[in-house]
Design a protein around this motif. Structure first.
Motif, PDB file in Angstrom:
ATOM      1  N   LYS A 117       0.833  -1.193   0.000  1.00  0.00           N
ATOM      2  CA  LYS A 117       0.000   0.000   0.000  1.00  0.00           C
ATOM      3  C   LYS A 117       0.875   1.254   0.000  1.00  0.00           C
ATOM      4  CE  LYS A 117      -4.359  -1.434   0.249  1.00  0.00           C
ATOM      5  NZ  LYS A 117      -5.415  -0.992  -0.687  1.00  0.00           N
ATOM      6  N   ILE A 118       0.364   2.330  -0.604  1.00  0.00           N
ATOM      7  CA  ILE A 118       1.051   3.626  -0.573  1.00  0.00           C
ATOM      8  C   ILE A 118       0.368   4.449   0.498  1.00  0.00           C
ATOM      9  CG2 ILE A 118       1.808   5.613  -1.908  1.00  0.00           C
ATOM     10  CD1 ILE A 118       1.149   3.995  -4.457  1.00  0.00           C
ATOM     11  N   LYS A 119       1.056   4.726   1.579  1.00  0.00           N
ATOM     12  CA  LYS A 119       0.449   5.406   2.722  1.00  0.00           C
ATOM     13  C   LYS A 119       0.586   6.919   2.571  1.00  0.00           C
ATOM     14  CE  LYS A 119       1.060   1.439   5.748  1.00  0.00           C
ATOM     15  NZ  LYS A 119       1.589   0.924   7.034  1.00  0.00           N
ATOM     16  N   GLU A 159       3.988   7.925   3.863  1.00  0.00           N
ATOM     17  CA  GLU A 159       5.122   7.938   2.941  1.00  0.00           C
ATOM     18  C   GLU A 159       5.083   9.143   2.006  1.00  0.00           C
ATOM     19  OE1 GLU A 159       5.963   3.468   1.673  1.00  0.00           O
ATOM     20  OE2 GLU A 159       3.807   3.935   1.636  1.00  0.00           O
ATOM     21  N   VAL A 160       3.883   9.623   1.723  1.00  0.00           N
ATOM     22  CA  VAL A 160       3.688  10.741   0.792  1.00  0.00           C
ATOM     23  C   VAL A 160       2.772  11.761   1.454  1.00  0.00           C
ATOM     24  CG1 VAL A 160       2.889  11.454  -1.495  1.00  0.00           C
ATOM     25  CG2 VAL A 160       3.909   9.177  -1.183  1.00  0.00           C
ATOM     26  N   ALA A 203      10.339  14.435   8.753  1.00  0.00           N
ATOM     27  CA  ALA A 203       9.734  13.107   8.901  1.00  0.00           C
ATOM     28  C   ALA A 203      10.222  12.119   7.846  1.00  0.00           C
ATOM     29  CB  ALA A 203       8.216  13.223   8.837  1.00  0.00           C
ATOM     30  N   GLY A 204      10.915  12.616   6.818  1.00  0.00           N
ATOM     31  CA  GLY A 204      11.389  11.741   5.748  1.00  0.00           C
ATOM     32  C   GLY A 204      10.281  11.269   4.834  1.00  0.00           C
ATOM     33  N   LYS A 260       5.884   7.384  -4.778  1.00  0.00           N
ATOM     34  CA  LYS A 260       6.151   6.076  -4.167  1.00  0.00           C
ATOM     35  C   LYS A 260       7.209   5.312  -4.963  1.00  0.00           C
ATOM     36  CE  LYS A 260       5.524   2.231  -1.788  1.00  0.00           C
ATOM     37  NZ  LYS A 260       6.267   2.019  -0.509  1.00  0.00           N
ATOM     38  N   LEU A 261       7.140   5.366  -6.287  1.00  0.00           N
ATOM     39  CA  LEU A 261       8.150   4.696  -7.106  1.00  0.00           C
ATOM     40  C   LEU A 261       9.545   5.238  -6.784  1.00  0.00           C
ATOM     41  CD1 LEU A 261       6.423   4.514 -10.622  1.00  0.00           C
ATOM     42  CD2 LEU A 261       6.950   2.598  -9.088  1.00  0.00           C
TER      43      LEU A 261
END
Length: 364
Positions: free
Chosen positions: A3-5, A136-137, A160-161, A322-323
């Motif tokens: 999953k892309i969070k 993540e994004v 937060a990176g 994400k990629l």
């Protein structure tokens, strides 16, 4: 694929369309995915996106489940996928700063619902929320003119990176100093100012490029836009529009054969018409000369629902971010920025940007 969070700043109309879309395309396939530029992008599908946190400054949304908050006032976009299940993600308090224009209290009670200073989170609070949620994004959906607020959240993304997708015309990706910071931290960034799927700017750019390719001299042009959502209401404060006007104007100028004098081009938001709600109407005029210096002109009226028009682009931006994370690639992602945004660091033609994006998706 995992999953892309995703975390969202601003649970407004654009966030509503994005989240509705994630549910709407669930169960669909490549053959019935109307409205998407890519069903599969680098192995990720739209339904691989998961909203894990969200921030807003409106009491009507804070502490609500995000799938409820997207339908709360003053949101007014089209509901094409209603009755959503609870996500289990509550909208967190955001930082106001300049995220709300001073004139908003003149219209109903918009400012009444703002969080007080005492309730607003610190940078440490936001960074902790991003880390705890596993985001993540980070998607920036703040109102136009939110210069300080955008920089605040960009700082949070760096600490937060988290990859940063800047959907508004505050120059972060296209500011060399900010771009360098994201590169040095090896954190992806896409920006600036999202270019709608088939909106005023992309239509204006394509027609400008058509003039160039067909040997028609473009002499003057305007693009006038009206709408009734809170974005247009916010933009009644003209002091907030400097970056917006520059972003939209440069998007068109970069597609022209010859740069137009400032007096011969007007591109920008024009007025707020309350009853239009999330419908945006663009009035476009282009004047030029054909073979033999014979004059011509073109007039076009474009009517679109503003927020769904951006959601498909946002879904692709998220997947590209994400990629890059998967590949360990940081800094400005030039192909996605050029294809998805009005004011990228490097302006490509739309054909060049499309080809570069396909290569990026393949990992070239």
């Amino acid at each position: 694929m995992s999953k892309i969070k995703v975390s969202i700043i601003g649970v407004g109309n654009c966030a509503s369309s994005l989240i509705q879309g994630i549910y709407y395309y669930d169960g669909k396939s490549d053959s019935d995915c109307i409205g998407l530029m890519h069903w599969n992008l680098g192995g990720y599908k739209p339904t691989d996106i998961e909203i894990v946190s969200a921030f807003d400054i409106d009491r009507r949304k804070v502490d609500q489940d995000v799938t409820t908050a997207i339908f709360s006032e003053p949101n007014c976009t089209t509901v094409f996928c209603g009755d959503l299940p609870e996500s289990g993600v509550k909208v967190s308090m955001g930082r106001v700063l300049d995220g709300c224009a001073s004139h908003m209290d003149q219209y109903a009670d918009n400012r009444t619902f703002l969080l007080s200073d005492a309730e607003q989170p610190t940078q440490d609070d936001v960074v902790a929320e991003l880390k705890e949620s596993g985001a993540e994004v980070l998607m920036n959906y703040l109102p136009v003119g939110s210069e300080d607020a955008t920089r605040f959240y960009a700082e949070c993304a760096l600490e937060a990176g988290v990859a940063f997708v800047n959907n508004i015309p505050v120059f972060i990706a296209s500011d060399p100093a900010w771009a360098k910071r994201f590169e040095e931290a090896n954190i992806p960034i896409i920006g600036d100012d999202i270019k709608a799927q088939l909106g005023a700017t992309i239509t204006h750019r394509i027609l400008t490029d058509l003039f160039k390719k067909r040997g028609v001299k473009l002499e003057r042009t305007y693009q006038l836009n009206t709408g009734g959502n809170t974005d247009f209401l916010n933009m009644l404060n003209r002091t907030r529009l400097a970056s917006k006007k520059e972003s939209k104007t440069e998007a068109v100028q970069s597609a022209a054969a010859d740069r137009l004098d400032d007096d011969n081009i007007h591109v920008g938001p024009s007025d707020y018409v309350a009853w239009q709600n999330d419908n945006k109407v663009c009035f476009l005029r282009m004047e030029g000369k054909l073979f033999g210096d014979v004059p011509m002109n073109l007039e076009l009226r474009l009517s679109v629902e503003d927020s769904p028009n951006s959601a498909g682009v946002a879904i692709d931006s998220i997947r590209c971010a994400k990629l890059a994370l998967d590949r360990g690639q940081g800094g400005v992602l030039d192909p996605p920025s050029a294809y998805f945004c009005k004011h990228p660091p490097v302006q490509y033609t739309d054909d060049e940007a499309y080809i570069a994006l396909q290569e990026f998706a393949k990992g070239s």
